[in-house]
Design a protein around this motif. Structure first.
Motif, PDB file in Angstrom:
ATOM      1  N   ALA B 134      -6.697   4.772  -5.794  1.00 47.34           N
ATOM      2  CA  ALA B 134      -6.411   4.189  -4.481  1.00 47.34           C
ATOM      3  C   ALA B 134      -5.358   5.038  -3.796  1.00 47.34           C
ATOM      4  N   PRO B 135      -5.378   5.062  -2.473  1.00 48.21           N
ATOM      5  CA  PRO B 135      -4.332   5.830  -1.782  1.00 48.21           C
ATOM      6  C   PRO B 135      -2.949   5.301  -2.150  1.00 48.21           C
ATOM      7  N   ALA B 136      -1.994   6.211  -2.325  1.00 48.30           N
ATOM      8  CA  ALA B 136      -0.637   5.786  -2.686  1.00 48.30           C
ATOM      9  C   ALA B 136      -0.050   4.936  -1.565  1.00 48.30           C
ATOM     10  N   GLN B 137       0.537   3.822  -1.924  1.00 46.40           N
ATOM     11  CA  GLN B 137       1.213   2.997  -0.913  1.00 46.40           C
ATOM     12  C   GLN B 137       2.643   3.465  -0.695  1.00 46.40           C
ATOM     13  N   ARG B 138       3.251   4.012  -1.768  1.00 45.52           N
ATOM     14  CA  ARG B 138       4.590   4.597  -1.606  1.00 45.52           C
ATOM     15  C   ARG B 138       4.449   6.103  -1.623  1.00 45.52           C
ATOM     16  N   GLY B 139       4.970   6.725  -0.601  1.00 36.91           N
ATOM     17  CA  GLY B 139       4.861   8.171  -0.494  1.00 36.91           C
ATOM     18  C   GLY B 139       5.772   8.876  -1.482  1.00 36.91           C
ATOM     19  N   PRO B 140       5.735  10.236  -1.460  1.00 38.80           N
ATOM     20  CA  PRO B 140       6.600  11.012  -2.344  1.00 38.80           C
ATOM     21  C   PRO B 140       8.068  10.619  -2.158  1.00 38.80           C
ATOM     22  N   ASN B 141       8.772  10.461  -3.262  1.00 35.92           N
ATOM     23  CA  ASN B 141      10.212  10.177  -3.270  1.00 35.92           C
ATOM     24  C   ASN B 141      10.565   8.760  -2.806  1.00 35.92           C
ATOM     25  N   GLU B 142       9.574   7.951  -2.561  1.00 36.05           N
ATOM     26  CA  GLU B 142       9.849   6.556  -2.191  1.00 36.05           C
ATOM     27  C   GLU B 142       9.900   5.732  -3.478  1.00 36.05           C
ATOM     28  N   LEU B 143      11.028   5.076  -3.770  1.00 33.48           N
ATOM     29  CA  LEU B 143      11.236   4.417  -5.064  1.00 33.48           C
ATOM     30  C   LEU B 143      10.727   2.977  -5.058  1.00 33.48           C
ATOM     31  N   GLY B 144      10.280   2.519  -6.221  1.00 34.68           N
ATOM     32  CA  GLY B 144       9.805   1.137  -6.363  1.00 34.68           C
ATOM     33  C   GLY B 144      10.932   0.157  -6.587  1.00 34.68           C
ATOM     34  N   VAL B 145      11.922   0.540  -7.377  1.00 38.53           N
ATOM     35  CA  VAL B 145      13.054  -0.352  -7.656  1.00 38.53           C
ATOM     36  C   VAL B 145      14.351   0.437  -7.642  1.00 38.53           C
ATOM     37  N   TRP B 146      15.424  -0.223  -7.274  1.00 39.17           N
ATOM     38  CA  TRP B 146      16.753   0.365  -7.367  1.00 39.17           C
ATOM     39  C   TRP B 146      17.770  -0.764  -7.481  1.00 39.17           C
ATOM     40  N   ASP B 147      18.920  -0.441  -8.090  1.00 36.62           N
ATOM     41  CA  ASP B 147      19.984  -1.438  -8.214  1.00 36.62           C
ATOM     42  C   ASP B 147      20.342  -1.942  -6.819  1.00 36.62           C
ATOM     43  N   GLY B 148      20.517  -3.205  -6.690  1.00 37.24           N
ATOM     44  CA  GLY B 148      20.921  -3.753  -5.404  1.00 37.24           C
ATOM     45  C   GLY B 148      19.784  -3.902  -4.404  1.00 37.24           C
ATOM     46  N   MET B 149      18.553  -3.674  -4.838  1.00 37.49           N
ATOM     47  CA  MET B 149      17.423  -3.827  -3.901  1.00 37.49           C
ATOM     48  C   MET B 149      17.367  -5.262  -3.377  1.00 37.49           C
TER      49      MET B 149
END
Ligand code: FES
Ligand SMILES: [Fe+2]
Lengths: 123, 315
Positions: B134-149
């Motif tokens: 499937a086409p990527a929903q998050r592009g290059p360098n776009e993170l799924g999780v991070w502290d404080g999200m």
């Protein structure tokens, strides 16, 4: 009879309740309520559903807002602190499972070892 | 009848300070309404109103100890309010308020209020995922999780009620208010959605004895399963008591995580619920652990493999 230590009686403020895990891997906490010198202990296990479920809304928050009853904060069930009987709410006619407290000469409280494996509501 | 769903629920509580702390920690934003009332709102302005149970501004309590005092429904337009008023006036008293809202009791005595919805339109992305094929929903360098999200409730999703006479209740909400039954858990009751909402359910009724009448739980939509897990994990770490979940329901497909509350009902984080239209044919399944969830998990303290035998990975 093997005993598991909970705490010292002074660690429970007058008019308050606290919950203690008798062993790190125990299935349910034991609730101890203190009123003056009197202590009552029950399994933290609401008899509304099979299996029994934890009753506080936050750590140690076992009493209703007025501090008059033990409460299950899942569906507002109120329990008589003296007897553990449900007096209002979904488990009317059922009761909390009482736990025998043992106190040593200097006020340390403990409970029978079998409560660490106890979760189910008494039928 | 263009009913959208609950704008907010009103509770009369016995522990006002406890309830305030709880709602704030759950992720809702306090808005003081007057000297004695607070709205705790999700990102779209829907939410929960609390007052002390003795506050004269509250509608009358239910005969049980349940703290729910009123369900406030949002509708699309004034025409819908007129239609509801005309329909309800046939057999019950309807109050038209100065602001145009109407109030009445349903067939079992639950207090209702209908108003032009106060919810704000949200414009924010759903949780994005990447998967092969499937086409990527998050592009290059776009993170799924991070502290404080961020992981905040977006919108009041649904209300579950304990009802003593389910047939009367279903007839009232479907025939008189235009709700549609989407699925039925036999032995418990039906899931319903109003005409102007395509969510699988805004309501679920559970058959109970009269002494239990009231609200069983209410739920808020999150941005996706990850936000639900992050919010529930943070809430648990603050000392709040999980009741059921996290897991994923079958009917509605929504992820769920329920917590006890000082309002005497469960508060649920939910995410990723099915949508339906009038072509949908309601399913039916016997209520129980199998029908009510696809899977069920349980929170535990963070742990990672490590500190093992000599030569193995070090913790
Ligand atoms: S689980 Fe305790 S009252 Fe329902
Ligand atoms: Fe739900």
């Amino acid at each position: 009879m093997a005993l598991l230590p909970l705490c010292h009686r002074d660690e429970i403020p007058d008019g308050a309740a606290r919950g203690f895990l008798p062993l790190p891997e125990a299935l349910r906490r034991v609730i101890v309520v203190r009123r003056g010198q009197r202590l009552d202990a029950y399994m933290d296990s609401c008899p509304h559903y099979t299996g029994g479920t934890p009753m506080a809304w936050r750590r140690d928050a076992y009493l209703n807002g007025d501090g008059t009853h033990l409460a299950c904060h899942a569906h507002c069930a109120l329990f008589d602190i003296d007897t553990g009987d449900c007096v209002s709410g979904p488990c009317l006619g059922r009761k909390l499972t009482r736990v025998t407290l043992t106190e040593d000469q200097v006020g340390y409280l403990s409970v029978p070892a079998h409560v660490a494996g106890c979760a189910a509501r008494k039928e | 009848m263009r009913i959208i769903g609950p704008d907010y629920l009103v509770f009369g509580v016995d522990d006002l300070e406890g309830a305030k702390t709880y709602l704030q920690d759950f992720g809702l934003k306090p808005v003081q309404l007057d000297a004695t009332g607070w709205l705790y709102e999700a990102l779209d302005g829907t939410g929960v109103v609390i007052r002390h149970r003795d506050d004269p501004r509250l509608p009358a309590p239910l005969p049980t100890k349940n703290m729910l005092r009123q369900q406030v429904f949002g509708v699309e337009d004034a025409a819908t309010l007129d239609v509801i008023e005309a329909e309800m006036s046939k057999d019950r008293r309807v109050n038209r308020l100065a602001d145009g809202a109407i109030e009445f009791q349903d067939v079992l005595g639950f207090e209702l209020r209908f108003q032009i919805t106060t919810r704000r339109e949200l414009n924010m992305p759903a949780e994005k995922i990447n998967a092969p094929g499937a086409p990527a929903q998050r592009g290059p360098n776009e993170l799924g999780v991070w502290d404080g999200m961020p992981a905040l409730p977006r919108s009041l999703s649904h209300v579950v009620l304990f009802v003593p006479d389910i047939d009367k209740m279903v007839e009232f909400y479907t025939r008189r208010l235009g709700f549609v039954i989407t699925d039925i858990l036999t032995g418990a009751g039906p899931f319903l959605r109003p005409a102007a909402n395509d969510d699988h359910h805004t309501h679920f009724f559970i058959r109970t004895p009269a002494y239990m009448q009231g609200c069983e739980h209410l739920a808020f939509h999150m941005g996706g399963p990850t936000e639900l897990m992050v919010a529930g994990d943070r809430f648990t770490r603050k000392g709040y008591q999980s009741f059921w979940g996290p897991g994923r329901h079958k009917f509605g497909s929504n992820w769920f995580w329920y917590f006890n509350s000082p309002l005497g009902v469960h508060f649920e984080y939910d995410a990723d619920m099915d949508k339906h239209d009038d072509a949908w044919v309601a399913r039916e399944a016997p209520n129980g652990p199998e029908a009510s969830q696809m899977f069920l998990l349980q929170w535990r303290e963070k742990w990672a493999p490590g500190g093992g035998p000599e030569g193995g990975p070090k913790g």
